[in-house]
Design a protein around this motif. Structure first.
Motif, PDB file in Angstrom:
ATOM      1  N   LEU A   1       0.864  -1.173   0.000  1.00  0.00           N
ATOM      2  CA  LEU A   1       0.000   0.000   0.000  1.00  0.00           C
ATOM      3  C   LEU A   1       0.908   1.233   0.000  1.00  0.00           C
ATOM      4  N   GLN A   2       0.918   1.973  -1.089  1.00  0.00           N
ATOM      5  CA  GLN A   2       1.864   3.088  -1.253  1.00  0.00           C
ATOM      6  C   GLN A   2       1.121   4.361  -1.646  1.00  0.00           C
ATOM      7  N   ALA A   3       1.187   5.345  -0.766  1.00  0.00           N
ATOM      8  CA  ALA A   3       0.533   6.621  -1.061  1.00  0.00           C
ATOM      9  C   ALA A   3       1.199   7.729  -0.266  1.00  0.00           C
ATOM     10  N   HIS A   4       1.088   8.938  -0.775  1.00  0.00           N
ATOM     11  CA  HIS A   4       1.518  10.140  -0.051  1.00  0.00           C
ATOM     12  C   HIS A   4       0.244  10.809   0.427  1.00  0.00           C
ATOM     13  N   GLY A   5      -0.118  10.540   1.688  1.00  0.00           N
ATOM     14  CA  GLY A   5      -1.396  11.002   2.199  1.00  0.00           C
ATOM     15  C   GLY A   5      -1.557  12.503   2.277  1.00  0.00           C
ATOM     16  N   CYS A   6      -0.448  13.230   2.372  1.00  0.00           N
ATOM     17  CA  CYS A   6      -0.550  14.690   2.459  1.00  0.00           C
ATOM     18  C   CYS A   6      -0.863  15.321   1.108  1.00  0.00           C
ATOM     19  N   CYS A   7      -0.466  14.661   0.037  1.00  0.00           N
ATOM     20  CA  CYS A   7      -0.586  15.259  -1.300  1.00  0.00           C
ATOM     21  C   CYS A   7      -1.762  14.725  -2.108  1.00  0.00           C
ATOM     22  N   VAL A   8      -2.538  13.788  -1.514  1.00  0.00           N
ATOM     23  CA  VAL A   8      -3.668  13.224  -2.255  1.00  0.00           C
ATOM     24  C   VAL A   8      -4.674  14.326  -2.606  1.00  0.00           C
ATOM     25  N   TRP A   9      -5.260  14.199  -3.755  1.00  0.00           N
ATOM     26  CA  TRP A   9      -6.303  15.131  -4.224  1.00  0.00           C
ATOM     27  C   TRP A   9      -7.640  14.404  -4.306  1.00  0.00           C
ATOM     28  N   LYS A  10      -7.587  13.225  -4.936  1.00  0.00           N
ATOM     29  CA  LYS A  10      -8.795  12.417  -5.099  1.00  0.00           C
ATOM     30  C   LYS A  10      -8.414  10.937  -5.073  1.00  0.00           C
ATOM     31  N   LEU A  11      -9.399  10.099  -4.776  1.00  0.00           N
ATOM     32  CA  LEU A  11      -9.272   8.653  -4.952  1.00  0.00           C
ATOM     33  C   LEU A  11     -10.347   8.214  -5.939  1.00  0.00           C
ATOM     34  N   GLN A  12      -9.950   7.362  -6.864  1.00  0.00           N
ATOM     35  CA  GLN A  12     -10.912   6.879  -7.854  1.00  0.00           C
ATOM     36  C   GLN A  12     -10.990   5.365  -7.793  1.00  0.00           C
ATOM     37  N   ARG A  13     -12.191   4.838  -7.644  1.00  0.00           N
ATOM     38  CA  ARG A  13     -12.411   3.400  -7.608  1.00  0.00           C
ATOM     39  C   ARG A  13     -12.578   2.857  -9.026  1.00  0.00           C
ATOM     40  N   ASP A  14     -12.403   1.560  -9.163  1.00  0.00           N
ATOM     41  CA  ASP A  14     -12.551   0.929 -10.476  1.00  0.00           C
ATOM     42  C   ASP A  14     -13.968   1.054 -11.023  1.00  0.00           C
ATOM     43  N   ASP A  15     -14.954   1.218 -10.130  1.00  0.00           N
ATOM     44  CA  ASP A  15     -16.339   1.342 -10.602  1.00  0.00           C
ATOM     45  C   ASP A  15     -16.686   2.777 -11.004  1.00  0.00           C
ATOM     46  N   GLY A  16     -15.675   3.658 -10.961  1.00  0.00           N
ATOM     47  CA  GLY A  16     -15.885   5.041 -11.364  1.00  0.00           C
ATOM     48  C   GLY A  16     -16.165   5.987 -10.213  1.00  0.00           C
ATOM     49  N   THR A  17     -16.398   5.461  -9.015  1.00  0.00           N
ATOM     50  CA  THR A  17     -16.636   6.318  -7.851  1.00  0.00           C
ATOM     51  C   THR A  17     -15.396   7.161  -7.553  1.00  0.00           C
ATOM     52  N   VAL A  18     -15.589   8.438  -7.284  1.00  0.00           N
ATOM     53  CA  VAL A  18     -14.483   9.344  -6.965  1.00  0.00           C
ATOM     54  C   VAL A  18     -14.690   9.920  -5.568  1.00  0.00           C
ATOM     55  N   LEU A  19     -13.686   9.772  -4.726  1.00  0.00           N
ATOM     56  CA  LEU A  19     -13.686  10.409  -3.415  1.00  0.00           C
ATOM     57  C   LEU A  19     -12.917  11.719  -3.541  1.00  0.00           C
ATOM     58  N   GLU A  20     -13.574  12.827  -3.245  1.00  0.00           N
ATOM     59  CA  GLU A  20     -12.931  14.131  -3.355  1.00  0.00           C
ATOM     60  C   GLU A  20     -12.031  14.374  -2.145  1.00  0.00           C
ATOM     61  N   LEU A  21     -11.428  15.545  -2.074  1.00  0.00           N
ATOM     62  CA  LEU A  21     -10.315  15.840  -1.169  1.00  0.00           C
ATOM     63  C   LEU A  21     -10.527  15.365   0.272  1.00  0.00           C
ATOM     64  N   LEU A  22     -11.568  15.837   0.948  1.00  0.00           N
ATOM     65  CA  LEU A  22     -11.794  15.488   2.348  1.00  0.00           C
ATOM     66  C   LEU A  22     -11.988  13.989   2.516  1.00  0.00           C
TER      67      LEU A  22
END
Length: 378
Positions: free
Chosen positions: A288-309
Motif C-alpha cells: 500500500l503506497q501513497a503520499h497522504g498529504c498530497c492526495v487530491w482524489k481517490l478513484q475506484r474501479d467502478d468510477g466512484t471518486v472520493l474528493e479531497l476530504l
C-alpha cells in the motif's frame, strides 16, 4: 577477508531493515560487481531498508551512480538522469519543501540536508540547513513544555516523489556525514491510543507498505487493489497554506489549499494518477503506497471518486494501523551510515528536533524513474 557482499537482517518487530557488509575489494558501494550488486538490490526489495556503515567519505558522484544503478530505466548520461528530486517544486517559494535542502553544485541530483551552518562544503562557501520540525507543518503543535520534556512527532509520512510530471524514484539513498554523537531520546505519543514510541533524536521512521496491506481486511484489500490515487497539480504548493494531522499521515481539511488558479501553470497530462497498491517484483507482495498529504482524489474501479476530504479520511483509515509502534522501524543515525530505502515499498518520516547549536549534515539522492509504477498494479 570478506569476498562477497554480506546481508544481515535486523532483529526488529517491524520486519524492516538489514545491515550490509561490503566485500574487501571495494569500500565504495557504487563499484560493486554485478553479482554483489544483484544481492544488494534483492536485499533492498526484501528488507525495504538496508544500511551500509562507514560511508562518511562517499563522494556525491558515487552516491548518484549507486542510486541510479538500482533502476534500469534511469540513464546516467541521458535526459532521465536530470529528473532528480522534486525539480523546480523543491525550490519554489511557496512549496512546503523550500527549506528542506540545497543541491550539491557539481552533482545537483544530490541534496544537502540537515541542521545548522557549515562552511566550504562541496563547493559551497557556506550552507545553512534547517531540520523539518512538526511545529512548522502541523495544525496542532506540542507546547514548549512538552517539547522540553522530550516529546516529539512524526513530521510527515511520505514517499519521495515530485508527484507531478515525474514518476516516483525506485529508491532513495541517505548518507549521514556529520551526526551528533549523543544519544538523546525523545518520545512520540499516539494521541488516538495513548501508546508511546521512544526514538533517538532525529531518527528516520519507516513503515512497510506490505505490512499496511496485510493489516487490511479482505474487503479493504480488494477495495485498495481497485483504487487509483490522483495527486494534486503541483502538490507541494497546493498544500502549502494547509496544515497536517498530528500523526503526519495527511492534511487537515479547512479549505486552505491553493486554488487551481493560484497554482503555477499546470497540465492535466502531468497530473499523477498512481495505483494505491504496488507489487514488489522480487517478493511478489502487495504494498500500500501513497503520499497522504498530497492526495487530491481517490478513484475506484467502478468510477466512484472520493474528493479531497473523503480521500484524506480514507487514506488515513487505511494507513494508520501500519504506523503503530511495533510496526515501524526507526533508524538511529550514526556517522557514516548510508541508508538505502525502497521508495516503492516503504513510507518514511523525519522525527525529532535539535537544540540550538546542534548540527547535522546529510546527503540525499533520489532520481525520478523512467517507468511508471502503474505497470506494477495487479
Amino acid at each position: 577477508m570478506i569476498t562477497t557482499l554480506q546481508i544481515t537482517p535486523l532483529e526488529h518487530s517491524s520486519g524492516i531493515g538489514a545491515r550490509v557488509t561490503l566485500p574487501s575489494y571495494t569500500s565504495d558501494p557504487s563499484k560493486l560487481n554485478e553479482k554483489d550488486f544483484t544481492t544488494l538490490s534483492e536485499a533492498l526489495h526484501r528488507h525495504l531498508v538496508v544500511v551500509i556503515p562507514g560511508q562518511k567519505n562517499l563522494q556525491p558522484s558515487s552516491q548518484y551512480h549507486l542510486t541510479a544503478r538500482f533502476d534500469p530505466s534511469v540513464t546516467i548520461d541521458g535526459a532521465t538522469s536530470a529528473n532528480y528530486g522534486h525539480g523546480k517544486e523543491f525550490r519554489h517559494e511557496k512549496s512546503v519543501l523550500k527549506k528542506d535542502g540545497k543541491s550539491v553544485p557539481h552533482q545537483p541530483q544530490v541534496q544537502i540536508l540537515g541542521q545548522g551552518s557549515f562552511e566550504n562544503h562541496e563547493g559551497l562557501e557556506s550552507v545553512d540547513l534547517t531540520h523539518p520540525v512538526h511545529s512548522s507543518f502541523h495544525k496542532d503543535v506540542l507546547s514548549e513544555e512538552r517539547v522540553a520534556a522530550g516529546e516529539t512527532r512524526f513530521y510527515r509520512w511520505h514517499i519521495d516523489s515530485a508527484l507531478y510530471g515525474l514518476s516516483p524514484p525506485l529508491c532513495t539513498t541517505l548518507l549521514g556525514i556529520h551526526v551528533p554523537k549523543h544519544t538523546t531520546k525523545q518520545r512520540i505519543l499516539y494521541e488516538d491510543t495513548g501508546e508511546e514510541l521512544e526514538v533517538v533524536q532525529g531518527a528516520t521512521a519507516f513503515a512497510s507498505g506490505a505490512t499496511a496491506f496485510k493489516l487490511l481486511s479482505s474487503e479493504d484489500q480488494k477495495l485498495a487493489l481497485g483504487t487509483t490515487v490522483i495527486y494534486a497539480p503541483h502538490p507541494y504548493i497546493f498544500i502549502s497554506p494547509a496544515s497536517a494531522t498530528s500523526d503526519g499521515l495527511t492534511m487537515v481539511s479547512e479549505d486552505k489549499e491553493c486554488s487551481m488558479e493560484e497554482l503555477p501553470p499546470w497540465e492535466e497530462s502531468k497530473v499523477k494518477k498512481l495505483p494505491l497498491v504496488w507489487t514488489n517484483l522480487v517478493t511478489g507482495e502487495h504494498h500500500l503506497q501513497a503520499h497522504g498529504c498530497c492526495v487530491w482524489k481517490l478513484q475506484r474501479d467502478d468510477g466512484t471518486v472520493l474528493e479531497l476530504l473523503a480521500a484524506r479520511e480514507e487514506l488515513h483509515r487505511l494507513m494508520r494501523p501500519a504506523i503503530s509502534p511495533s510496526k515501524i522501524y526507526t533508524h538511529a543515525w550514526e556517522e557514516g551510515d548510508l541508508a538505502i530505502f525502497f521508495n516503492r515499498g516503504v513510507w518514511h518520516s523525519v522525527t525529532g528536533q535539535f537544540s540550538e547549536g546542534e548540527r547535522r549534515l546529510m546527503h540525499q539522492c533520489n532520481i525520478a524513474s523512467g517507468s511508471d509504477p502503474s505497470c506494477l498494479k495487479i
